[in-house]
Enzyme design. Structure first.
Site, PDB file in Angstrom:
ATOM      1  N   ARG A 123       5.368  -9.143  -4.837  1.00  8.91           N
ATOM      2  CA  ARG A 123       4.400  -8.730  -3.444  1.00  8.91           C
ATOM      3  C   ARG A 123       3.058  -8.706  -3.886  1.00  8.91           C
ATOM      4  NH1 ARG A 123       7.798  -3.629  -1.977  1.00  8.91           N
ATOM      5  NH2 ARG A 123       5.902  -3.191  -0.259  1.00  8.91           N
ATOM      6  N   ARG A 176      -2.508  -9.723   7.841  1.00  6.25           N
ATOM      7  CA  ARG A 176      -2.296  -9.809   6.192  1.00  6.25           C
ATOM      8  C   ARG A 176      -2.756 -11.289   5.920  1.00  6.25           C
ATOM      9  NH1 ARG A 176       1.759  -5.630   5.358  1.00  6.25           N
ATOM     10  NH2 ARG A 176       2.123  -5.436   3.075  1.00  6.25           N
ATOM     11  N   LYS A 236      -1.736   2.582   2.281  1.00  7.35           N
ATOM     12  CA  LYS A 236      -2.228   2.389   3.649  1.00  7.35           C
ATOM     13  C   LYS A 236      -1.295   3.166   4.486  1.00  7.35           C
ATOM     14  CE  LYS A 236      -1.011  -1.986   3.507  1.00  7.35           C
ATOM     15  NZ  LYS A 236      -0.591  -2.450   2.052  1.00  7.35           N
ATOM     16  N   ARG A 243       8.404   5.589  -5.392  1.00  7.68           N
ATOM     17  CA  ARG A 243       8.453   5.895  -4.003  1.00  7.68           C
ATOM     18  C   ARG A 243       9.909   5.844  -3.750  1.00  7.68           C
ATOM     19  NH1 ARG A 243       4.856   2.337  -0.079  1.00  7.68           N
ATOM     20  NH2 ARG A 243       6.266   0.577  -0.665  1.00  7.68           N
TER      21      ARG A 243
HETATM   22  P1  ADP Z   1       3.437  -2.804   1.868  1.00  6.17           P
HETATM   23  O1  ADP Z   1       2.082  -2.970   2.320  1.00  6.17           O
HETATM   24  O2  ADP Z   1       3.782  -1.853   0.769  1.00  6.17           O
HETATM   25  O3  ADP Z   1       3.924  -4.154   1.120  1.00  6.17           O
HETATM   26  P2  ADP Z   1       5.076  -2.760   4.144  1.00  6.17           P
HETATM   27  O4  ADP Z   1       6.012  -1.680   4.390  1.00  6.17           O
HETATM   28  O5  ADP Z   1       3.592  -2.760   4.838  1.00  6.17           O
HETATM   29  O6  ADP Z   1       4.586  -2.374   2.556  1.00  6.17           O
HETATM   30  O7  ADP Z   1       5.528  -4.207   4.238  1.00  6.17           O
HETATM   31  C1  ADP Z   1       6.681  -4.550   3.705  1.00  6.17           C
HETATM   32  C2  ADP Z   1       7.075  -5.959   3.952  1.00  6.17           C
HETATM   33  O8  ADP Z   1       7.309  -6.229   5.257  1.00  6.17           O
HETATM   34  C3  ADP Z   1       6.286  -7.089   3.097  1.00  6.17           C
HETATM   35  O9  ADP Z   1       6.489  -7.275   1.768  1.00  6.17           O
HETATM   36  C4  ADP Z   1       6.544  -8.205   4.359  1.00  6.17           C
HETATM   37  O10 ADP Z   1       7.381  -8.810   3.700  1.00  6.17           O
HETATM   38  C5  ADP Z   1       6.681  -7.550   5.517  1.00  6.17           C
HETATM   39  N1  ADP Z   1       5.393  -7.445   6.202  1.00  6.17           N
HETATM   40  C6  ADP Z   1       4.761  -6.421   6.975  1.00  6.17           C
HETATM   41  N2  ADP Z   1       3.702  -6.543   7.228  1.00  6.17           N
HETATM   42  C7  ADP Z   1       3.661  -8.083   7.597  1.00  6.17           C
HETATM   43  C8  ADP Z   1       2.573  -8.985   8.061  1.00  6.17           C
HETATM   44  N3  ADP Z   1       1.748  -8.447   8.816  1.00  6.17           N
HETATM   45  N4  ADP Z   1       2.918 -10.369   7.868  1.00  6.17           N
HETATM   46  C9  ADP Z   1       3.979 -10.650   7.165  1.00  6.17           C
HETATM   47  N5  ADP Z   1       4.995  -9.821   6.739  1.00  6.17           N
HETATM   48  C10 ADP Z   1       4.743  -8.611   6.870  1.00  6.17           C
END
Ligand code: ADP
Length: 229
Positions: free
Chosen positions: A185, A102, A27, A141
């Site tokens: 995750r 999410r 993404k 990564r």
């Molecule tokens: P990925 O999509 O690879 O999990 P991100 O960098 O988008 O990586 O997100 C890393 C972490 O940040 C998630 O595992 C979560 O803990 C937190 N996070 C990011 N966006 C959200 C969201 N919209 N709601 C809740 N937690 C979030």
């Protein structure tokens, strides 16, 4: 044939595109490329949270414990963060939302924020890949602790091993990219975010699915076909 959203992304009024998909599916990479190609703002909530952690602000401190366990940060914190960013956006600029919403709760809150601004989500793209592809990608990564740039030892290596091309910072495996946390995750994604896809499928917003276990260039082409014609 160019899709209506694709034409608008390039030439017409700004649109809001939501990218949904499991962790590590790409993404961030694809969101950045799409935003650049269309002059939209790339809003990546994971990056915003990590920046808040680096800056030592309250939001970062509150989010840290959830992120390190691979859990979702509570909706209330996330909605406040995104509301702030979206409200400050120029009305003439489109947005690529990466990592938000999410949960169904976040989607409902986003709809409200956009409605107040006389905007709406125009398109949802779901990026799909199998779990074993994701785990392998994430083990490779590497992220810059200083500027947040992302590399991959399998497919996008820095010029000098372990050093960021952009700022010279040291590249490390993100703490939440270790295989155990990644598995958690993915589970959290299946549990919390799969219902969100069902929610969008039932909504008037068009939903497209793109197979993301291909090269960056191939996924970019497939994505562009969906949004950019
Ligand atoms: P990925 O999509 O690879 O999990 P991100 O960098 O988008 O990586 O997100 C890393 C972490 O940040 C998630 O595992 C979560 O803990 C937190 N996070 C990011 N966006 C959200 C969201 N919209 N709601 C809740 N937690 C979030």
């Amino acid at each position: 044939m160019a899709s209506p959203v694709g034409r608008r992304l390039r030439d017409g009024p700004p649109v809001v595109v939501i990218l949904v998909g499991p962790p590590g599916v790409g993404k961030g990479t694809q969101g950045g490329l799409l935003a650049e190609a269309t002059g939209s703002r790339h809003i990546a909530t994971g990056d915003l949270l990590r920046a808040a952690m680096r800056d030592g602000i309250d939001l970062g401190r509150e989010a840290q414990e959830f992120m390190s366990r691979g859990e979702l940060v509570p909706d209330q914190l996330m909605v406040g963060l995104v509301r702030d960013v979206v409200e400050k956006m120029d009305r003439d600029v489109g947005a690529v939302l990466d990592g938000f919403p999410r949960t169904v709760g976040q989607a409902e809150a986003l709809e409200g924020v956009l409605f107040e601004l006389d905007r709406k989500a125009d398109l949802v793209v779901v990026l799909e890949a199998d779990d074993d592809v994701i785990v392998k990608r994430m083990a490779g990564r590497r992220s810059c602790g200083q500027c947040g740039a992302v590399y991959n030892v399998h497919c996008s290596r820095p010029k000098q091993d372990g050093i960021c091309d952009q700022c010279g910072g040291v590249l490390t495996l993100r703490p939440d990219d270790d295989p155990v946390t990644v598995r958690n995750r993915i589970e959290v994604f299946r549990r919390e975010t799969t219902p969100l896809i069902g929610y969008f499928d039932e909504s008037p917003t068009p939903v497209h699915r793109v197979q993301a276990d291909q090269s960056v260039a191939d996924v970019q082409c497939a994505l562009w076909e969906v949004v950019g014609g």
